[in-house]
Enzyme design. Structure first.
Site, PDB file in Angstrom:
ATOM      1  N   CYS A  58     120.590 -14.007  38.985  1.00 29.74           N
ATOM      2  CA  CYS A  58     119.449 -14.177  38.442  1.00 29.74           C
ATOM      3  C   CYS A  58     118.727 -13.174  37.899  1.00 29.74           C
ATOM      4  O   CYS A  58     118.456 -12.283  38.645  1.00 29.74           O
ATOM      5  CB  CYS A  58     118.424 -15.392  39.160  1.00 29.74           C
ATOM      6  N   CYS A  76     117.324 -24.670  49.570  1.00 33.02           N
ATOM      7  CA  CYS A  76     116.489 -23.916  48.284  1.00 33.02           C
ATOM      8  C   CYS A  76     116.130 -22.657  48.627  1.00 33.02           C
ATOM      9  O   CYS A  76     115.546 -22.284  49.477  1.00 33.02           O
ATOM     10  CB  CYS A  76     115.067 -25.066  48.126  1.00 33.02           C
ATOM     11  N   CYS A 111     112.529 -13.690  41.415  1.00 38.92           N
ATOM     12  CA  CYS A 111     111.291 -14.550  42.470  1.00 38.92           C
ATOM     13  C   CYS A 111     111.454 -13.945  43.815  1.00 38.92           C
ATOM     14  O   CYS A 111     112.746 -13.886  44.407  1.00 38.92           O
ATOM     15  CB  CYS A 111     111.518 -15.905  42.346  1.00 38.92           C
ATOM     16  N   CYS A 153     123.486 -30.160  43.180  1.00 33.15           N
ATOM     17  CA  CYS A 153     122.612 -29.262  42.776  1.00 33.15           C
ATOM     18  C   CYS A 153     123.506 -28.143  42.203  1.00 33.15           C
ATOM     19  O   CYS A 153     124.305 -27.384  42.926  1.00 33.15           O
ATOM     20  CB  CYS A 153     121.824 -28.448  44.036  1.00 33.15           C
ATOM     21  N   GLU A 162     127.833 -21.057  43.934  1.00 36.03           N
ATOM     22  CA  GLU A 162     127.453 -21.924  44.685  1.00 36.03           C
ATOM     23  C   GLU A 162     126.990 -23.206  44.188  1.00 36.03           C
ATOM     24  O   GLU A 162     126.103 -23.147  43.568  1.00 36.03           O
ATOM     25  CB  GLU A 162     126.921 -21.377  45.883  1.00 36.03           C
ATOM     26  N   CYS A 199     113.562 -15.898  46.897  1.00 34.99           N
ATOM     27  CA  CYS A 199     114.730 -16.444  46.567  1.00 34.99           C
ATOM     28  C   CYS A 199     115.940 -15.440  46.749  1.00 34.99           C
ATOM     29  O   CYS A 199     115.930 -14.119  46.130  1.00 34.99           O
ATOM     30  CB  CYS A 199     114.586 -16.730  44.996  1.00 34.99           C
TER      31      CYS A 199
END
Length: 412
Positions: free
Chosen positions: A163, A387, A167, A156, A142, A170
């Protein structure tokens, strides 16, 4: 937006939880020591059909390839401008305008121009767009395009599928790491953004590596992609307007600062190691002291360079006035700006966003101490484009870590 973005020994866990968490950490950080995962295109730039992927190459590599096929260096520059300059942004052989017949025939027989396929484009109520891209292997990434009233439009970009950093705030981190993106797959996100939205928004002026993934975990392809983006005969972004974000991989951060002239953003998000160990497990390997001292040392050699600290504000976790005062001390001696970012809720997360009035109060403490601070409120959150909201973990999700006892009430 991808960009744009951990636990103390002071609390007890069951034996099962300890064993499970230790296993997770071993898997996560062994990934940092291993060789990079294979991209969908190989390092040599050859795809499954044995055709060269042109956007895997920087200009010197493209020039050598063109000359090795019997054509002049000047023709390599013409091809480079078809790919990145002259507002062409070619994705197919039919778009290679101005090249002679024999050169185009050679390219058609030996090279591929397209690494991504647009799967869908979603529009948020504030005008933000989220582009879903399909990769050759069926994976989906994305990319977010954020228009701004002041004439700035930001794309972005993602650097990985998933990942490894986990975190806790996230959504992408719940996927785990599935694959690094190739140079071509990273660069094409910016190219598609320009092709799709330049006529509507005007020039795409900024690039932030804040989408899916930890950019510096895929450092070779990220540095190369960023260099193509800022090439003055290519996409011609200003290096000051191409920002690479990191959760704090210290060795890779050092390398980035020494090899690239693009901007750096560091996701800080906590003012104590106890909190950062919980919400950002990377802190257990590179703690606040190591991370910030590295920045102090490395930035001595960067002229007029400021790092951007990103601070996602989590209600009752990292948003107290004591946190604000500690943050002032932490960044002392580091040329920097600070972005205070509103947390964007997503499925399965127990965190809550800090109220706007409290964010303003937090900001004012920093400003009074002489810090340069910006408030970044949500953009595109109604389409999961804000975000920390990108990706789709599916049924196979990395487990959340247990919150320290003192913060469990904040998550109720």
């Amino acid at each position: 937006m991808a960009t744009f973005l951990m636990r103390s020994g002071a609390f007890s866990l069951s034996l099962h939880s300890c064993t499970s968490h230790l296993s997770f950490l071993q898997r996560s950080f062994s990934a940092l020591r291993r060789r990079p995962l294979r991209s969908s295109t190989s390092v040599s730039g050859v795809c499954a059909e044995s055709k060269v992927m042109l956007k895997e190459m920087d200009f010197s590599e493209l020039d050598k390839w063109v000359q090795s096929n019997g054509f002049r260096s000047g023709q390599a520059m013409m091809l480079w401008k078809c790919l990145y300059g002259n507002n062409t942004w070619a994705l197919s052989h039919d778009e290679l305008e101005g090249l002679n017949k024999d050169f185009r025939k050679m390219i058609d027989e030996n090279a591929s121009l397209k690494a991504l396929t647009v799967k869908d484009v979603l529009k948020a109520s504030d005008g933000t767009r989220k582009i879903l891209f399909s990769l050759e292997d069926g994976s989906v990434i994305e990319t977010v395009v954020i228009p701004c009233d002041r004439g700035r439009t930001t794309v972005c970009v993602s650097s990985q599928v998933g990942c490894a950093m986990n975190c806790q705030f996230c959504y992408t981190g719940r996927m785990g790491l599935r694959k690094h993106l190739s140079t071509a797959e990273i660069v094409e996100q910016a190219i598609h953004a320009r092709r799709l939205f330049t006529s509507e928004f005007g020039s795409i002026t900024n690039v932030v590596f804040m989408g899916m993934g930890e950019p510096l975990h895929n450092i070779d392809n990220v540095i190369k992609a960023a260099a193509i983006m800022v090439d003055d005969k290519g996409l011609h972004f200003s290096p000051r307007k191409v920002t690479i974000s990191t959760s704090g991989l210290v060795p890779q951060l050092k390398r980035f600062l020494r090899e690239s002239n693009c901007a750096l953003a560091v996701s800080l998000n906590a003012t104590t190691d106890d909190v950062r160990n919980w919400i950002m497990p990377v802190n257990r390997k590179y703690n606040l002291s190591v991370l910030l001292q590295t920045l102090r040392e490395e930035l001595q050699f960067k002229h007029k360079y400021k790092v951007l600290f990103e601070y996602v504000m989590l209600a009752g976790v990292n948003d107290s006035l004591d946190d604000a005062k500690r943050l002032i001390q932490l960044v002392q001696g580091i040329p920097c700006k600070i972005n205070l970012i509103s947390f964007n809720p997503h499925k399965g997360s127990l965190f809550k966003p800090t109220p706007e009035e409290k964010m303003i109060e937090f900001r004012n403490v920093l400003v009074e101490a002489g810090c340069v601070v910006f408030l970044r409120l949500s953009r595109g959150d109604d389409q999961m484009a804000a975000c920390g909201q990108l990706g789709e973990p599916g049924d196979s999700r990395v487990p959340l870590l247990r919150a320290p006892q003192q913060f469990q009430t904040a998550l109720l």
